[in-house]
Design a protein around this motif. Structure first.
Motif, mmCIF file in Angstrom:
data_model
loop_
_atom_site.group_PDB
_atom_site.id
_atom_site.type_symbol
_atom_site.label_atom_id
_atom_site.label_comp_id
_atom_site.label_asym_id
_atom_site.label_seq_id
_atom_site.Cartn_x
_atom_site.Cartn_y
_atom_site.Cartn_z
ATOM 1 N N GLY A 28 0.808 -1.212 0.000
ATOM 2 C CA GLY A 28 0.000 0.000 0.000
ATOM 3 C C GLY A 28 0.839 1.260 0.000
ATOM 4 O O GLY A 28 1.895 1.333 -0.624
ATOM 5 N N LYS A 29 0.390 2.268 0.736
ATOM 6 C CA LYS A 29 1.069 3.559 0.756
ATOM 7 C C LYS A 29 2.496 3.458 1.288
ATOM 8 O O LYS A 29 3.376 4.216 0.887
ATOM 9 N N ALA A 30 2.727 2.496 2.189
ATOM 10 C CA ALA A 30 4.062 2.349 2.786
ATOM 11 C C ALA A 30 5.105 1.934 1.758
ATOM 12 O O ALA A 30 6.306 2.094 1.988
ATOM 13 N N ALA A 31 4.659 1.410 0.609
ATOM 14 C CA ALA A 31 5.594 0.933 -0.404
ATOM 15 C C ALA A 31 5.760 1.904 -1.564
ATOM 16 O O ALA A 31 6.474 1.591 -2.529
ATOM 17 N N LEU A 32 5.155 3.071 -1.485
ATOM 18 C CA LEU A 32 5.186 4.001 -2.611
ATOM 19 C C LEU A 32 6.592 4.511 -2.926
ATOM 20 O O LEU A 32 6.909 4.812 -4.073
#
Length: 330
Positions: A204-208
């Protein structure tokens, strides 16, 4: 997916209550893995993984569980086994040894890029260094001794060509084990099974902003052995094309460069890395042949294809890994 020992909702609820881990909400058999019975459980305190051990004994298990506890205290992202009121991390359920660990965040990356491989190489080196201070000792139970014992058991299921490959490679690995270079390899606790599905990355956002490794798990093949064997097992999974078994140069370079940046390889390790890549392929070819042809009863079980590591082994024999352009001399 494998569930050898059935656990009912009521049984799991009572077990977790005794560990003071909250009220059970859900329980589900885990996909993947063929050695143990695994369940995802969710309680009012959060998500956990409940494992019942099918082959390992209560005498062997403290090594694995205490190793995870040790690594966690050293800052390595691994599952942390839950303890009871006496401080024990090994329990029993339905007549089997059992443990409960926190469920790691994120998901496995089954199509890794060079960036993912660099993350794994970096953390593996850190794990090896952190494990140096772990005082318990247990050999790698799927090492050379096990290969020598198991090869004759699976050989009757092979074609003459396959049997010849198995015999010649086993002889080669027994020869390597007699070399002074092999004796000189740095050693300590190794994971020994760090495949793509045993590592978690943020999602999710943590992997952007790029891959973020959130944990190593499934330490139940761990043992004291050459760190180089751990490296080879990773290279044979993270850094190859799964359809052909051929090495991927970009991912191989990224993994080894990241590992080397944390813990430079010794001269002995540099010399024997090609041989250990062959050893890693042999180990998993033998174990997958064993699981396929000599299966245990299970309600949910799909053994891995042994021909995959046969291809990897043939490729490692025919095209040994060249280090000169990857790892600078230190």
């Amino acid at each position: 997916m494998a569930v050898y020992t059935e656990v009912s909702l009521e049984q799991a609820a009572g077990f977790l209550k005794k560990l003071k881990m909250g009220t059970l909400k859900t329980i589900e058999g885990c996909a993947g893995g063929i050695e143990n019975t695994n369940y995802f459980v969710t309680t009012t305190q959060g998500p956990f993984v409940l494992t019942l051990f099918e082959r390992l004994t209560a005498e062997q298990l403290p090594y694995y569980l205490r190793l995870m506890k040790h690594l966690a205290t050293q800052g390595i992202p691994v599952p942390d086994p839950a303890s009871n009121s006496d401080g024990d991390v090994l329990h029993a359920l339905n007549g089997k040894p059992a443990a409960v660990v926190n469920r790691l965040d994120g998901k496995s990356e089954l199509a890794p890029t060079a960036a993912h491989c660099a993350c794994v190489g970096d953390m593996l080196a850190r794990m090896h260094l952190a494990g140096q201070s772990f005082e318990m000792r247990q050999p790698n139970l799927r090492g050379l001794t096990w290969w020598n014992e198991t090869a004759p058991v699976v050989q009757p299921f092979l074609s003459p060509e396959q049997a010849a490959l198995l015999g010649s490679e086993l002889a080669y690995q027994n020869h390597v084990a007699t070399l002074s270079t092999y004796t000189a390899l740095p050693r300590g606790p190794i994971h020994a099974d760090l495949f793509r599905d045993n590592v978690m990355f943020a999602s999710g956002k943590a992997a952007l902003d790029g891959p973020k490794l959130t944990g190593f798990f499934d330490f139940y093949f761990a043992g004291n052995d050459a760190w180089l064997f751990d490296i080879a097992v990773c290279l044979n999974d993270w850094c190859i094309d799964l359809s052909t078994g051929l090495a991927d140069k970009e991912r191989t370079d990224a993994f080894l460069a990241a590992y080397q940046a944390v813990r430079p390889l010794s001269a002995a390790e540099r010399a024997l890395l090609p041989a250990m890549c062959r050893a890693g392929a042999l180990r998993f070819w033998i174990s997958r042949l064993w699981d396929l042809h000599l299966p245990r009863e299970a309600s949910m079980l799909k053994p891995h294809d042994p021909t995959h590591f046969e291809r990897v082994l043939r490729n490692r024999v025919q095209s040994p890994l060249t280090l000169s352009e990857i790892l600078p001399t230190v």
